[in-house]
Design a protein around this motif. Structure first.
Motif, mmCIF file in Angstrom:
data_model
loop_
_atom_site.group_PDB
_atom_site.id
_atom_site.type_symbol
_atom_site.label_atom_id
_atom_site.label_comp_id
_atom_site.label_asym_id
_atom_site.label_seq_id
_atom_site.Cartn_x
_atom_site.Cartn_y
_atom_site.Cartn_z
ATOM 1 N N GLY A 243 15.502 2.111 4.604
ATOM 2 C CA GLY A 243 15.164 3.263 3.783
ATOM 3 C C GLY A 243 14.788 2.792 2.398
ATOM 4 O O GLY A 243 14.059 1.824 2.255
ATOM 5 N N GLY A 244 15.284 3.437 1.422
ATOM 6 C CA GLY A 244 14.935 3.062 0.067
ATOM 7 C C GLY A 244 13.816 3.965 -0.418
ATOM 8 O O GLY A 244 13.012 4.460 0.372
ATOM 9 N N ASP A 245 13.805 4.197 -1.716
ATOM 10 C CA ASP A 245 12.835 5.161 -2.222
ATOM 11 C C ASP A 245 12.003 4.567 -3.347
ATOM 12 O O ASP A 245 11.382 5.277 -4.120
ATOM 13 N N SER A 246 11.992 3.219 -3.431
ATOM 14 C CA SER A 246 11.181 2.627 -4.494
ATOM 15 C C SER A 246 9.701 2.775 -4.129
ATOM 16 O O SER A 246 9.345 2.988 -2.966
ATOM 17 N N TRP A 247 8.877 2.618 -5.147
ATOM 18 C CA TRP A 247 7.433 2.756 -4.946
ATOM 19 C C TRP A 247 6.954 1.739 -3.909
ATOM 20 O O TRP A 247 6.153 2.040 -3.028
ATOM 21 N N ALA A 248 7.488 0.502 -4.012
ATOM 22 C CA ALA A 248 7.049 -0.564 -3.115
ATOM 23 C C ALA A 248 7.346 -0.227 -1.661
ATOM 24 O O ALA A 248 6.561 -0.535 -0.759
ATOM 25 N N VAL A 249 8.469 0.416 -1.423
ATOM 26 C CA VAL A 249 8.831 0.764 -0.050
ATOM 27 C C VAL A 249 7.969 1.916 0.464
ATOM 28 O O VAL A 249 7.477 1.900 1.586
ATOM 29 N N GLU A 250 7.753 2.900 -0.424
ATOM 30 C CA GLU A 250 6.976 4.071 -0.014
ATOM 31 C C GLU A 250 5.516 3.734 0.272
ATOM 32 O O GLU A 250 4.862 4.381 1.073
ATOM 33 N N HIS A 251 4.996 2.730 -0.431
ATOM 34 C CA HIS A 251 3.569 2.408 -0.296
ATOM 35 C C HIS A 251 3.356 1.043 0.345
ATOM 36 O O HIS A 251 2.475 0.300 -0.062
ATOM 37 N N SER A 252 4.170 0.718 1.342
ATOM 38 C CA SER A 252 4.086 -0.651 1.869
ATOM 39 C C SER A 252 2.727 -0.957 2.496
ATOM 40 O O SER A 252 2.230 -2.075 2.382
ATOM 41 N N VAL A 253 2.085 0.030 3.144
ATOM 42 C CA VAL A 253 0.778 -0.262 3.752
ATOM 43 C C VAL A 253 -0.252 -0.575 2.673
ATOM 44 O O VAL A 253 -1.000 -1.567 2.772
ATOM 45 N N ALA A 254 -0.259 0.236 1.633
ATOM 46 C CA ALA A 254 -1.208 -0.020 0.537
ATOM 47 C C ALA A 254 -0.939 -1.390 -0.080
ATOM 48 O O ALA A 254 -1.870 -2.162 -0.354
ATOM 49 N N LEU A 255 0.341 -1.724 -0.247
ATOM 50 C CA LEU A 255 0.694 -3.028 -0.816
ATOM 51 C C LEU A 255 0.314 -4.176 0.117
ATOM 52 O O LEU A 255 -0.120 -5.233 -0.327
ATOM 53 N N ALA A 256 0.481 -3.930 1.416
ATOM 54 C CA ALA A 256 0.165 -4.976 2.401
ATOM 55 C C ALA A 256 -1.323 -5.274 2.434
ATOM 56 O O ALA A 256 -1.743 -6.353 2.856
ATOM 57 N N VAL A 257 -2.131 -4.313 2.013
ATOM 58 C CA VAL A 257 -3.576 -4.554 1.894
ATOM 59 C C VAL A 257 -3.872 -5.199 0.541
ATOM 60 O O VAL A 257 -4.625 -6.172 0.445
ATOM 61 N N ALA A 258 -3.243 -4.659 -0.503
ATOM 62 C CA ALA A 258 -3.580 -5.077 -1.864
ATOM 63 C C ALA A 258 -3.108 -6.495 -2.177
ATOM 64 O O ALA A 258 -3.852 -7.296 -2.737
ATOM 65 N N TRP A 259 -1.873 -6.799 -1.780
ATOM 66 C CA TRP A 259 -1.302 -8.117 -2.118
ATOM 67 C C TRP A 259 -2.184 -9.277 -1.653
ATOM 68 O O TRP A 259 -2.589 -10.106 -2.473
ATOM 69 N N PRO A 260 -2.508 -9.354 -0.356
ATOM 70 C CA PRO A 260 -3.341 -10.480 0.081
ATOM 71 C C PRO A 260 -4.702 -10.513 -0.599
ATOM 72 O O PRO A 260 -5.211 -11.589 -0.927
ATOM 73 N N LEU A 261 -5.271 -9.325 -0.862
ATOM 74 C CA LEU A 261 -6.585 -9.306 -1.500
ATOM 75 C C LEU A 261 -6.502 -9.853 -2.927
ATOM 76 O O LEU A 261 -7.362 -10.623 -3.357
ATOM 77 N N VAL A 262 -5.437 -9.470 -3.631
ATOM 78 C CA VAL A 262 -5.256 -9.984 -4.982
ATOM 79 C C VAL A 262 -5.051 -11.499 -4.943
ATOM 80 O O VAL A 262 -5.664 -12.256 -5.700
#
Lengths: 280, 335
Positions: A243-262
């Motif tokens: 669970g968890g309610d941090s931004w990183a947890v809520e937006h993991s798909v967006a982060l999983a795309v953004a991180w590698p691209l960055v």
């Protein structure tokens, strides 16, 4: 006095100077061919490379898994497999680094560099080969996960997206491996990296919830690119996550795309630049 | 004279600030087309750096380096089409077989699959590796590796071949194998730039030799010219009794009209430069006899390149402490 070579055996039929992508491609494609020959020569080594993450998966699932509880009562194996998939992709960095430092050490890279081929061709070829290896490794891990009871519960499109995210992470880590190899050069330096990847791997949500860690570590773990991918594919596969309610947890798909691209946007230019100046 | 390689006032410094170390300090070098040019010097003389700039791996820090075309630094690909480089270590894929290595390099040179395979077969045959072509390079001897390395450099016939210390670390048999392979190239009109620490190697293979020290050329000429620069022929005397060595040295020095004779106590050897060969020999024999010195062996010989090298650099190995005075042996002058 300034007479120069003018007989042009090889230049007569070819354009000079700059290389287009089409020009670089045949050279780049030669690299996977070389890799396949390596695999054929050393099937044992290739098999061990594939077996290592499977062994880790089995160890964590059966030796430690019994003591792990997933929030909301989910199955630990269902939770663990996506984490191990992300870990396998991240650890791929080592394989890339080993191969490339060996080429540097033996002068093979210098020989490639002294040939009339596009600057990017060798590195692109390297990444092509390692991506093919990663696909094989991923298939083996998916099979192993299936065998110990992991299932996906989403649609085929979601599963495909999850696999895409895993390969995207691998691609970014691969270029990290290329850059590290070009900076470190010596095969011995791989050992240091091999040790250092462990804390980075565990400072993630691959095995357990960042909520269980001290606050600052948990925060680092949540923002770890590997956690983003692991969290995202758990969501896409329909496996239990933390669970968890941090931004990183809520937006993991967006982060999983953004991180590698960055990471790629930073690592690829640095690696290509480093390659060009390898011997300055 | 048609120059295949032209180097003028080439400079390159590695490191920055206090750690800066000039590897090349104004090197000049001209190599005629179709010749084998030896670049001789101790470790740290700048041989490898010069080759790498010409091939072209790093950019020069200053000056001009042209091999295979004008302005190599600006158009490295143009140069790379025309040259092949053999570094100090056989740059081969250890896991692949000899044949697979040659095919790999052939494909990278865009011969295509069939073309690369055909060329690999020809080269294995030519370098005596046809029987072992299927074995992984890992299993090759040093000489075999070097020959395969040479073959890999010739996948597309280069106009200029750079050989950087091609026999370093090889046993005498491997060295002979490589020498024979290099000799077989020169008939075909390929220009070869060969760097070496071995005087014998330069003597055996090179048409002309440049001696490098401290990143500069300190001498150039044919092997004979360099040897003559030391002072022509020498008379060698081996005495029977080591106690008479010093006495023999003064007698031989006088007889040969040399200012001084050198001695080598281990070999009980006295050596002096001579100008008039036969007169000096006769005089030496007479003088030794008169002085009651018993000689085991007396011989006239040409100086070795070792002596020339020692004479020019003041040492046999090790990097330069201070730049040696520039000397150019007779021959074609540099500028």
């Amino acid at each position: 006095m300034t007479a120069h070579a003018t007989t042009t055996r090889s230049t007569a039929t070819r354009p000079t100077a700059t290389h287009s992508m089409a020009d670089a491609l045949p050279a780049a494609l030669t690299m996977p061919r070389r890799g396949f020959a390596h695999w054929a020569r050393r099937p044992g080594q290739f098999a061990v490379g594939l077996a290592f993450p499977v062994m880790m998966l089995v160890m964590f699932a059966y030796f430690l898994g019994g003591g792990m509880a997933v929030e909301g009562g989910g199955d630990y194996t269902e939770f663990l497999v996506p984490g191990m998939l992300a870990l396998t992709m991240a650890f791929g960095l080592e394989a890339t680094m080993i191969e490339l430092t060996q080429d540097i050490n033996r002068g093979v890279l210098d020989r490639f560099r002294s040939m009339p081929i596009a600057r990017s061709a060798i590195l692109v070829g390297r990444s092509l080969l390692d991506m093919l290896g990663s696909v094989v490794s991923l298939l083996v891990m998916l099979g192993a996960g299936w065998a110990i009871g992991w299932r996906w519960h989403g649609t085929a499109a979601e599963a495909a997206a999850a696999i895409g995210l895993l390969l995207l992470l691998r691609f970014a880590m691969l270029w990290a491996g290329i850059l590290l190899a070009l900076v470190a050069r010596r095969p011995e330096s791989v050992q240091a990296v091999q040790i250092l990847v462990w804390p980075v791997a565990f400072l993630s949500n691959a095995f357990t919830s960042p909520d269980t860690m001290p606050d600052w570590m948990g925060a680092v773990a949540e923002w770890n690119p590997m956690s983003a991918t692991a969290g995202a594919i758990r969501e896409l596969f329909g496996n239990p996550g933390w669970g968890g309610d941090s931004w990183a947890v809520e937006h993991s798909v967006a982060l999983a795309v953004a991180w590698p691209l960055v990471l790629l946007a930073v690592l690829v230019p640095l690696a290509v630049r480093r390659y060009a100046r390898l011997s300055d | 004279m048609e120059a295949a390689i032209l180097v003028e006032d080439l400079r390159k410094t590695f490191g920055r600030g206090k750690a800066a170390k000039p590897a090349l300090d104004g090197l000049d070098l001209t190599v005629r087309r179709g010749t084998v040019h030896g670049v001789l010097g101790p470790n740290g003389a700048g041989k490898t750096t010069a080759v790498r700039i010409l091939t072209p791996l790093p950019r020069p820090g200053g000056g001009r380096a042209e091999g295979g075309g004008p302005d190599g630094a600006a158009r490295p690909d143009e140069v790379r089409r025309r040259i092949a480089l053999l570094g100090q270590h056989a740059a081969l894929d250890e896991e692949l077989s000899g044949r697979q290595n040659l095919e790999l390099f052939g494909r990278l040179r865009r011969l295509g699959g069939a073309g690369a395979a055909r060329r690999a077969g020809e080269l294995l045959e030519r370098f005596g590796l046809a029987d072992t072509g299927h074995k992984p390079v890992r299993a090759y001897s040093g000489g075999m590796r070097r020959r395969l390395d040479l073959a890999a450099g010739l996948v597309t016939e280069p106009e200029i071949l750079f050989l950087d210390e091609p026999t370093t670390g090889l046993d005498p048999r491997g060295r002979t194998e490589v020498w024979n392979a290099v000799r077989s190239l020169t008939g075909a009109g390929t220009t070869v730039l060969l760097t070496t620490q071995y005087l014998e190697e330069a003597d055996q293979l090179a048409d002309r030799i440049s001696v490098l020290d401290g990143g500069r050329r300190i001498a150039e000429g044919t092997a004979d010219e360099l040897k003559s620069a030391v002072g022509g022929d020498r008379v060698d005397v081996v005495v029977r009794d080591a106690a008479q060595l010093d006495a023999a040295a003064s007698v031989v020095g006088m007889a040969a009209h040399a200012s001084r004779a050198t001695t080598d106590p281990d070999r009980r050897l006295v050596s002096a430069p001579v100008t008039d060969r036969m007169a000096a020999l006769a005089e030496t024999v007479r003088a030794l006899d008169a002085a009651g010195i018993d000689a085991e062996d007396i011989a006239l010989r040409r100086p070795t390149l070792d002596e020339a090298y020692l004479h020019l650099t003041g040492r046999t190995t090790g990097p330069a402490e201070s730049p040696a005075p520039a000397k150019t042996a007779e021959g074609e002058s540099a500028a």
